[in-house]
Design a protein around this motif. Structure first.
Motif, short mmCIF file in Angstrom:
data_model
loop_
_atom_site.label_atom_id
_atom_site.label_comp_id
_atom_site.label_asym_id
_atom_site.label_seq_id
_atom_site.Cartn_x
_atom_site.Cartn_y
_atom_site.Cartn_z
N VAL A 151 8.57 -4.78 -6.30
CA VAL A 151 7.20 -4.34 -5.97
C VAL A 151 6.27 -4.94 -6.63
N THR A 194 3.26 -7.01 -4.17
CA THR A 194 2.16 -6.77 -4.57
C THR A 194 1.42 -8.16 -4.66
N LEU A 222 4.49 -1.42 1.36
CA LEU A 222 4.29 -2.90 0.47
C LEU A 222 3.68 -3.96 1.56
N LEU A 278 3.01 4.01 -2.21
CA LEU A 278 4.36 4.09 -2.13
C LEU A 278 4.40 5.64 -2.29
N LEU A 287 7.37 3.84 -8.57
CA LEU A 287 6.97 2.32 -8.22
C LEU A 287 5.68 2.28 -7.64
N GLU A 288 4.93 3.33 -7.18
CA GLU A 288 3.50 3.32 -7.09
C GLU A 288 2.69 2.88 -8.22
N ARG A 332 2.86 -0.69 -8.68
CA ARG A 332 2.08 -1.55 -7.70
C ARG A 332 0.68 -1.30 -8.47
#
Length: 159
Positions: A47, A51, A82, A88, A93-94, A97
């Motif tokens: 990720v 990004t 992504l 996300l 995971l967001e 990011r």
């Protein structure tokens, strides 16, 4: 270069072009190994990478790391989000990011709220520093790939 060719089964054009500066290539390979050894889990590392590479518009890197995510079992929606720079669905995971974007936007001077949001999703202060390592590593490669105008090899496009 030999290790890369053995690992992938071919020598990517980007690697050959990075070898125009043996120090740059060696530095990138060492930094990659260090980033791969961090406490961030493999998908979270990707990720960070995606990004950075989408922000820097490195088409080679997007193809390669989309393939890596598929090998890690990531679903198509995560990979698409992504690639399209969308939020996300996985909030953990967001947070990775968003924190990566905050570090990039602030040149590391992230607001307390941004760091707190990252930490609130189970990440650590060590992970925050590991994100910085990932940003540095993949900024190096994306800028070099763009500078050398490295083409997307058919083998990478197929990933």
């Amino acid at each position: 270069m030999e290790a890369t060719a053995r690992h992938l089964g071919f020598l990517p054009s980007a690697t050959a072009r990075l070898a125009g500066s043996p120090q740059l290539l060696e530095g990138f390979q060492k930094l990659t190994a260090l980033f791969d050894g961090t406490t961030l889990d493999p998908v979270a590392r990707e990720v960070v990478v995606m990004t950075v590479v989408t922000r820097n518009e490195c088409h080679i890197c997007v193809a390669m790391h989309s393939g890596k995510l598929r090998k890690l079992g990531a679903d198509g929606e995560l990979i698409a989000a992504l690639g399209e720079r969308r939020a996300l669905a996985d909030q953990r995971l967001e947070a990775v990011r968003q924190f990566t974007l905050a570090v990039l936007a602030s040149a590391g001077d992230v607001a307390d709220a941004d760091l707190d949001a990252f930490l609130a999703h189970g990440h650590t202060a060590r992970n925050a520093l590991e994100v910085v390592l990932g940003i540095g590593t993949y900024t190096l490669s994306t800028l070099a790939n763009r500078l050398t105008r490295a083409p997307l090899d058919p083998q990478l496009a197929a990933l």
